[in-house]
Design a protein around this motif. Structure first.
Motif, mmCIF file in Angstrom:
data_model
loop_
_atom_site.group_PDB
_atom_site.id
_atom_site.type_symbol
_atom_site.label_atom_id
_atom_site.label_comp_id
_atom_site.label_asym_id
_atom_site.label_seq_id
_atom_site.Cartn_x
_atom_site.Cartn_y
_atom_site.Cartn_z
ATOM 1 N N GLU A 165 7.002 -9.178 4.797
ATOM 2 C CA GLU A 165 8.343 -8.669 5.081
ATOM 3 C C GLU A 165 8.523 -7.203 4.690
ATOM 4 O OE1 GLU A 165 11.231 -11.410 3.511
ATOM 5 O OE2 GLU A 165 10.261 -13.116 4.476
ATOM 6 N N ASN A 166 7.585 -6.377 5.130
ATOM 7 C CA ASN A 166 7.628 -4.920 4.911
ATOM 8 C C ASN A 166 7.621 -4.539 3.425
ATOM 9 O OD1 ASN A 166 7.312 -2.726 6.628
ATOM 10 N ND2 ASN A 166 9.418 -2.072 6.337
ATOM 11 N N LEU A 215 -8.578 -1.713 2.139
ATOM 12 C CA LEU A 215 -7.519 -2.268 2.971
ATOM 13 C C LEU A 215 -6.470 -1.186 3.196
ATOM 14 C CD1 LEU A 215 -6.957 -5.522 0.895
ATOM 15 C CD2 LEU A 215 -8.154 -5.379 3.070
ATOM 16 N N GLY A 216 -6.136 -0.904 4.434
ATOM 17 C CA GLY A 216 -5.080 0.044 4.749
ATOM 18 C C GLY A 216 -3.825 -0.700 5.159
ATOM 19 N N ILE A 217 -2.689 -0.319 4.590
ATOM 20 C CA ILE A 217 -1.416 -0.983 4.880
ATOM 21 C C ILE A 217 -0.431 0.064 5.384
ATOM 22 C CG2 ILE A 217 0.458 -2.406 3.957
ATOM 23 C CD1 ILE A 217 -2.289 -3.787 3.730
ATOM 24 N N LEU A 218 0.184 -0.229 6.513
ATOM 25 C CA LEU A 218 1.224 0.606 7.108
ATOM 26 C C LEU A 218 2.522 -0.201 7.173
ATOM 27 C CD1 LEU A 218 -0.856 2.071 10.075
ATOM 28 C CD2 LEU A 218 0.135 3.392 8.200
ATOM 29 N N GLU A 255 8.240 2.058 -5.140
ATOM 30 C CA GLU A 255 8.650 3.183 -4.296
ATOM 31 C C GLU A 255 8.639 2.769 -2.833
ATOM 32 O OE1 GLU A 255 9.613 6.205 -5.195
ATOM 33 O OE2 GLU A 255 8.934 6.323 -7.276
ATOM 34 N N GLU A 256 9.328 3.552 -2.023
ATOM 35 C CA GLU A 256 9.228 3.448 -0.567
ATOM 36 C C GLU A 256 8.130 4.423 -0.155
ATOM 37 O OE1 GLU A 256 10.894 1.452 1.744
ATOM 38 O OE2 GLU A 256 11.555 0.419 -0.078
ATOM 39 N N ILE A 257 7.076 3.905 0.473
ATOM 40 C CA ILE A 257 5.935 4.739 0.837
ATOM 41 C C ILE A 257 5.636 4.609 2.325
ATOM 42 C CG2 ILE A 257 4.971 4.520 -1.489
ATOM 43 C CD1 ILE A 257 2.790 2.698 -0.245
ATOM 44 N N GLU A 258 4.796 5.535 2.826
ATOM 45 C CA GLU A 258 4.419 5.516 4.234
ATOM 46 C C GLU A 258 3.102 4.781 4.490
ATOM 47 O OE1 GLU A 258 4.711 9.239 3.163
ATOM 48 O OE2 GLU A 258 6.861 8.920 3.251
ATOM 49 N N PHE A 259 2.192 4.802 3.507
ATOM 50 C CA PHE A 259 0.832 4.315 3.740
ATOM 51 C C PHE A 259 0.154 4.058 2.405
ATOM 52 C CE2 PHE A 259 -3.732 5.537 4.589
ATOM 53 C CZ PHE A 259 -4.031 4.468 5.420
ATOM 54 N N VAL A 260 -0.712 3.043 2.355
ATOM 55 C CA VAL A 260 -1.498 2.798 1.145
ATOM 56 C C VAL A 260 -2.888 2.306 1.533
ATOM 57 C CG1 VAL A 260 -0.718 0.401 0.809
ATOM 58 C CG2 VAL A 260 -1.522 1.716 -1.148
ATOM 59 N N ILE A 261 -3.884 2.740 0.759
ATOM 60 C CA ILE A 261 -5.253 2.228 0.878
ATOM 61 C C ILE A 261 -5.587 1.576 -0.449
ATOM 62 C CG2 ILE A 261 -7.690 2.788 1.185
ATOM 63 C CD1 ILE A 261 -6.800 5.175 2.878
ATOM 64 N N LEU A 262 -6.010 0.319 -0.391
ATOM 65 C CA LEU A 262 -6.286 -0.487 -1.582
ATOM 66 C C LEU A 262 -7.780 -0.828 -1.659
ATOM 67 C CD1 LEU A 262 -3.363 -2.914 -0.832
ATOM 68 C CD2 LEU A 262 -3.381 -1.271 -2.705
ATOM 69 N N PRO A 263 -8.339 -0.913 -2.875
ATOM 70 C CA PRO A 263 -9.751 -1.269 -3.026
ATOM 71 C C PRO A 263 -9.950 -2.789 -2.999
ATOM 72 C CG PRO A 263 -8.826 -0.764 -5.170
ATOM 73 C CD PRO A 263 -7.735 -0.529 -4.158
ATOM 74 N N GLY A 264 -10.089 -3.352 -1.826
ATOM 75 C CA GLY A 264 -10.317 -4.791 -1.699
ATOM 76 C C GLY A 264 -11.719 -5.163 -2.148
ATOM 77 N N VAL A 265 -11.924 -6.423 -2.509
ATOM 78 C CA VAL A 265 -13.257 -6.843 -2.960
ATOM 79 C C VAL A 265 -14.279 -6.796 -1.824
ATOM 80 C CG1 VAL A 265 -12.464 -8.235 -4.920
ATOM 81 C CG2 VAL A 265 -12.724 -9.290 -2.679
ATOM 82 N N ASN A 266 -13.825 -6.843 -0.575
ATOM 83 C CA ASN A 266 -14.733 -6.774 0.574
ATOM 84 C C ASN A 266 -14.615 -5.457 1.331
ATOM 85 O OD1 ASN A 266 -15.844 -9.396 0.251
ATOM 86 N ND2 ASN A 266 -13.960 -10.255 1.067
ATOM 87 N N GLY A 267 -14.054 -4.433 0.695
ATOM 88 C CA GLY A 267 -13.868 -3.140 1.338
ATOM 89 C C GLY A 267 -12.420 -2.695 1.228
#
Length: 136
Positions: A73-74, A33-36, A19-31
């Motif tokens: 690359e976005n 991760l927010g991606i914009l 999908e085309e999304i605006e924002f994601v928060i992922l459960p990284g092994v060290n905390g």
């Protein structure tokens, strides 16, 4: 913060989401991760947990049990060991799995695979959290 980026989630079962999304928060092994949009290139290991993302202003969730994310690359691509949409999770089944794992861990008998029981517990908790948050 305007804009979107391509978010692709793949598991051994195949494509889970693209999908085309605006924002994601992922459960990284060290905390987390927010991606914009237009994020710097990144490769990171993911832990068992909940992926939270926003699509057209709506919050959605996926439960995963580990994997990797590549951002370039976005586009953010998640290669997950397992991935399940919060909307499709059977909450009663996830709660039963959590109770079974907790019971196994409480027994601590020699025939119990502790690592496997801990993994089952973490996965059940992630599934419960993804299901509970689907109406955020």
């Amino acid at each position: 913060m305007a804009g979107t980026f391509t978010f692709h989630v793949v598991s051994p079962e195949g494509n889970v989401l693209k999908e085309e999304i605006e924002f994601v928060i992922l459960p990284g092994v060290n905390g987390e991760l927010g991606i914009l949009p237009n994020h710097a290139p990144l490769i990171a290991a993911l832990d068992t947990g909940v992926i939270r993302y926003t699509i057209e202003g709506k919050k959605k969730n996926l439960a995963i049990s580990g994997g990797f994310v590549e951002v370039s690359e976005n586009k953010a691509t998640v290669l997950a060991d397992t991935a399940e949409s919060g909307e499709l999770i059977d909450l009663q089944r996830a709660q039963a799995a959590k109770e079974r794992a907790e019971k196994r861990l409480a027994q601590r008998s020699p025939d119990i695979d502790i690592k496997r029981a801990e993994f089952a517990l973490h996965r059940a908790i992630a599934r419960i959290n993804a299901a509970d948050r689907k109406n955020d």
